[in-house]
Motif scaffolding. Structure first.
Motif, PDB file in Angstrom:
ATOM      1  N   VAL A 112       0.828  -1.216   0.000  1.00  0.00           N
ATOM      2  CA  VAL A 112       0.000   0.000   0.000  1.00  0.00           C
ATOM      3  C   VAL A 112       0.863   1.268   0.000  1.00  0.00           C
ATOM      4  CG1 VAL A 112      -1.753   1.301   1.265  1.00  0.00           C
ATOM      5  CG2 VAL A 112      -2.021  -1.161   0.947  1.00  0.00           C
ATOM      6  N   PRO A 113       1.881   1.383   0.869  1.00  0.00           N
ATOM      7  CA  PRO A 113       2.740   2.583   0.777  1.00  0.00           C
ATOM      8  C   PRO A 113       3.445   2.700  -0.584  1.00  0.00           C
ATOM      9  CG  PRO A 113       3.095   1.490   2.872  1.00  0.00           C
ATOM     10  CD  PRO A 113       2.231   0.583   2.044  1.00  0.00           C
ATOM     11  N   LEU A 114       3.877   1.573  -1.128  1.00  0.00           N
ATOM     12  CA  LEU A 114       4.536   1.574  -2.438  1.00  0.00           C
ATOM     13  C   LEU A 114       3.598   2.133  -3.502  1.00  0.00           C
ATOM     14  CD1 LEU A 114       7.306   0.394  -3.576  1.00  0.00           C
ATOM     15  CD2 LEU A 114       5.916  -1.480  -4.402  1.00  0.00           C
ATOM     16  N   TYR A 115       2.347   1.689  -3.469  1.00  0.00           N
ATOM     17  CA  TYR A 115       1.350   2.176  -4.424  1.00  0.00           C
ATOM     18  C   TYR A 115       1.118   3.681  -4.252  1.00  0.00           C
ATOM     19  CZ  TYR A 115      -3.072   3.376  -6.421  1.00  0.00           C
ATOM     20  OH  TYR A 115      -4.039   4.036  -7.109  1.00  0.00           O
ATOM     21  N   LEU A 116       0.916   4.113  -3.020  1.00  0.00           N
ATOM     22  CA  LEU A 116       0.640   5.534  -2.789  1.00  0.00           C
ATOM     23  C   LEU A 116       1.809   6.415  -3.218  1.00  0.00           C
ATOM     24  CD1 LEU A 116      -1.097   5.323   0.700  1.00  0.00           C
ATOM     25  CD2 LEU A 116      -2.188   5.928  -1.471  1.00  0.00           C
ATOM     26  N   TYR A 117       3.022   5.938  -2.996  1.00  0.00           N
ATOM     27  CA  TYR A 117       4.209   6.720  -3.328  1.00  0.00           C
ATOM     28  C   TYR A 117       4.441   6.771  -4.841  1.00  0.00           C
ATOM     29  CZ  TYR A 117       9.066   8.309  -3.260  1.00  0.00           C
ATOM     30  OH  TYR A 117      10.223   9.007  -3.470  1.00  0.00           O
ATOM     31  N   TYR A 118       4.453   5.619  -5.494  1.00  0.00           N
ATOM     32  CA  TYR A 118       4.823   5.589  -6.910  1.00  0.00           C
ATOM     33  C   TYR A 118       3.651   5.862  -7.849  1.00  0.00           C
ATOM     34  CZ  TYR A 118       9.481   4.048  -5.805  1.00  0.00           C
ATOM     35  OH  TYR A 118      10.755   4.001  -5.327  1.00  0.00           O
ATOM     36  N   TYR A 119       2.481   5.341  -7.545  1.00  0.00           N
ATOM     37  CA  TYR A 119       1.388   5.499  -8.497  1.00  0.00           C
ATOM     38  C   TYR A 119       0.591   6.775  -8.260  1.00  0.00           C
ATOM     39  CZ  TYR A 119      -2.207   4.367 -11.829  1.00  0.00           C
ATOM     40  OH  TYR A 119      -3.048   4.408 -12.899  1.00  0.00           O
ATOM     41  N   GLU A 120       0.279   7.040  -6.995  1.00  0.00           N
ATOM     42  CA  GLU A 120      -0.515   8.233  -6.685  1.00  0.00           C
ATOM     43  C   GLU A 120       0.359   9.476  -6.549  1.00  0.00           C
ATOM     44  OE1 GLU A 120      -3.761   8.629  -6.766  1.00  0.00           O
ATOM     45  OE2 GLU A 120      -4.108   6.522  -7.193  1.00  0.00           O
ATOM     46  N   GLY A 121       1.680   9.280  -6.390  1.00  0.00           N
ATOM     47  CA  GLY A 121       2.603  10.407  -6.373  1.00  0.00           C
ATOM     48  C   GLY A 121       2.687  11.176  -5.065  1.00  0.00           C
ATOM     49  N   TYR A 122       2.286  10.567  -3.959  1.00  0.00           N
ATOM     50  CA  TYR A 122       2.378  11.243  -2.677  1.00  0.00           C
ATOM     51  C   TYR A 122       3.817  11.216  -2.162  1.00  0.00           C
ATOM     52  CZ  TYR A 122      -2.650  11.649  -2.022  1.00  0.00           C
ATOM     53  OH  TYR A 122      -3.956  11.993  -2.142  1.00  0.00           O
ATOM     54  N   PRO A 123       4.263  12.290  -1.520  1.00  0.00           N
ATOM     55  CA  PRO A 123       5.578  12.258  -0.874  1.00  0.00           C
ATOM     56  C   PRO A 123       5.513  11.356   0.368  1.00  0.00           C
ATOM     57  CG  PRO A 123       4.510  14.375  -0.512  1.00  0.00           C
ATOM     58  CD  PRO A 123       3.624  13.599  -1.443  1.00  0.00           C
ATOM     59  N   VAL A 124       6.661  10.983   0.867  1.00  0.00           N
ATOM     60  CA  VAL A 124       6.736  10.046   1.995  1.00  0.00           C
ATOM     61  C   VAL A 124       5.935  10.552   3.197  1.00  0.00           C
ATOM     62  CG1 VAL A 124       8.292   8.935   3.637  1.00  0.00           C
ATOM     63  CG2 VAL A 124       8.949   9.122   1.245  1.00  0.00           C
ATOM     64  N   LYS A 125       6.001  11.846   3.452  1.00  0.00           N
ATOM     65  CA  LYS A 125       5.288  12.418   4.596  1.00  0.00           C
ATOM     66  C   LYS A 125       3.783  12.163   4.484  1.00  0.00           C
ATOM     67  CE  LYS A 125       4.904  16.711   7.204  1.00  0.00           C
ATOM     68  NZ  LYS A 125       5.361  18.088   7.317  1.00  0.00           N
ATOM     69  N   GLU A 126       3.231  12.336   3.305  1.00  0.00           N
ATOM     70  CA  GLU A 126       1.797  12.127   3.117  1.00  0.00           C
ATOM     71  C   GLU A 126       1.444  10.646   3.078  1.00  0.00           C
ATOM     72  OE1 GLU A 126      -0.231  14.624   0.302  1.00  0.00           O
ATOM     73  OE2 GLU A 126       1.248  16.198   0.591  1.00  0.00           O
ATOM     74  N   VAL A 127       2.328   9.813   2.533  1.00  0.00           N
ATOM     75  CA  VAL A 127       2.113   8.359   2.570  1.00  0.00           C
ATOM     76  C   VAL A 127       1.999   7.920   4.027  1.00  0.00           C
ATOM     77  CG1 VAL A 127       3.164   6.108   2.125  1.00  0.00           C
ATOM     78  CG2 VAL A 127       3.212   7.863   0.356  1.00  0.00           C
ATOM     79  N   ALA A 128       2.898   8.427   4.854  1.00  0.00           N
ATOM     80  CA  ALA A 128       2.871   8.100   6.276  1.00  0.00           C
ATOM     81  C   ALA A 128       1.546   8.526   6.905  1.00  0.00           C
ATOM     82  CB  ALA A 128       4.044   8.765   6.989  1.00  0.00           C
ATOM     83  N   ALA A 129       1.100   9.730   6.601  1.00  0.00           N
ATOM     84  CA  ALA A 129      -0.163  10.218   7.166  1.00  0.00           C
ATOM     85  C   ALA A 129      -1.343   9.382   6.693  1.00  0.00           C
ATOM     86  CB  ALA A 129      -0.363  11.686   6.783  1.00  0.00           C
ATOM     87  N   LEU A 130      -1.375   9.044   5.415  1.00  0.00           N
ATOM     88  CA  LEU A 130      -2.479   8.252   4.878  1.00  0.00           C
ATOM     89  C   LEU A 130      -2.529   6.848   5.473  1.00  0.00           C
ATOM     90  CD1 LEU A 130      -2.326   9.321   1.140  1.00  0.00           C
ATOM     91  CD2 LEU A 130      -4.229   9.714   2.708  1.00  0.00           C
ATOM     92  N   CYS A 131      -1.365   6.275   5.743  1.00  0.00           N
ATOM     93  CA  CYS A 131      -1.297   4.911   6.280  1.00  0.00           C
ATOM     94  C   CYS A 131      -1.290   4.876   7.805  1.00  0.00           C
ATOM     95  CB  CYS A 131      -0.060   4.199   5.747  1.00  0.00           C
ATOM     96  SG  CYS A 131      -0.116   3.886   3.982  1.00  0.00           S
TER      97      CYS A 131
END
Length: 156
Positions: A112-131
Motif C-alpha cells: 500500500v505505501p509503495l502504491y501511494l508513493y509511486y502510483y498516486e505520487g504522494y511524498p513520503v510524509k503524506e504516505v505516512a499520514a495516509l497509512c
C-alpha cells in the motif's frame, strides 16, 4: 452535500479509491465494496473540503481504513489466485505481468505505501499520514519493498 458535488467526487476519485482498495485486499469484488463504502461515508458525512487535494486525501484515507477493516474481518479468507487475476488484466508484456505479480506478492504493509508513493505520487510524509505511520516507518517500508522487488525481479 449537493448531488452535483457528490457526483463530481465519485467521477473524479473512484479509480484512485479502487486502486488503493485493490492493493490492500487483492480482490476486485471486495475492492468494489470498499469503493461503495467510501462514497457512502462521503455522502453521509458531507464534509467540507478546503481543496481538491484535501478531498482526495480524505477519500484515500477512508479507503485505507475501510480496506483495513475488511482485511481484518474474519470472513476475508477467500482469495482469487493472483495468476488468474493477472491474466484477466491483459498486460501487454511479460515484464508488466512479472512486475504486477511481484508487487502483489508483497505483504500489504509494503504494497500500500509503495502504491501511494509511486502510483498516486504522494511524498513520503503524506504516505505516512495516509497509512497512519510515522514518516520514518513509511520510508523504511518503501525501502524494504524496493529491496524485495529488486531481489524478486533479479531472481527471474
Amino acid at each position: 452535500m449537493e448531488e452535483q458535488e457528490f457526483t463530481g467526487y465519485v467521477r473524479e476519485y473512484t479509480d484512485a479509491v479502487y486502486r488503493v482498495a485493490f492493493h490492500a485486499c487483492k480482490n476486485p469484488a471486495d475492492s468494489q465494496d470498499i469503493v461503495q463504502n467510501v462514497f457512502l461515508r462521503l455522502y453521509r458525512a458531507s464534509p467540507t473540503f478546503e481543496s481538491k487535494e484535501h478531498a482526495r486525501r480524505w477519500l484515500l484515507r477512508v479507503a485505507v481504513n475501510e480496506s483495513r477493516r475488511l482485511v481484518c474481518s474474519p470472513w476475508f479468507h477467500r482469495r482469487v489466485p493472483l495468476e488468474e487475476y493477472a491474466q484477466s488484466l491483459g498486460m501487454e508484456s511479460p515484464q508488466e505481468t512479472g512486475l504486477f505479480q511481484a508487487v502483489m506478492g508483497l505483504p500489504k504493509k509494503y504494497r500500500v505505501p509503495l502504491y501511494l508513493y509511486y502510483y498516486e505520487g504522494y511524498p513520503v510524509k503524506e504516505v505516512a499520514a495516509l497509512c497512519g505511520l510515522k514518516e520514518s516507518t513509511a520510508q523504511t517500508r518503501l525501502q524494504r519493498a524496493r529491496e524485495r522487488l529488486k531481489k524478486e525481479l533479479s531472481d527471474d
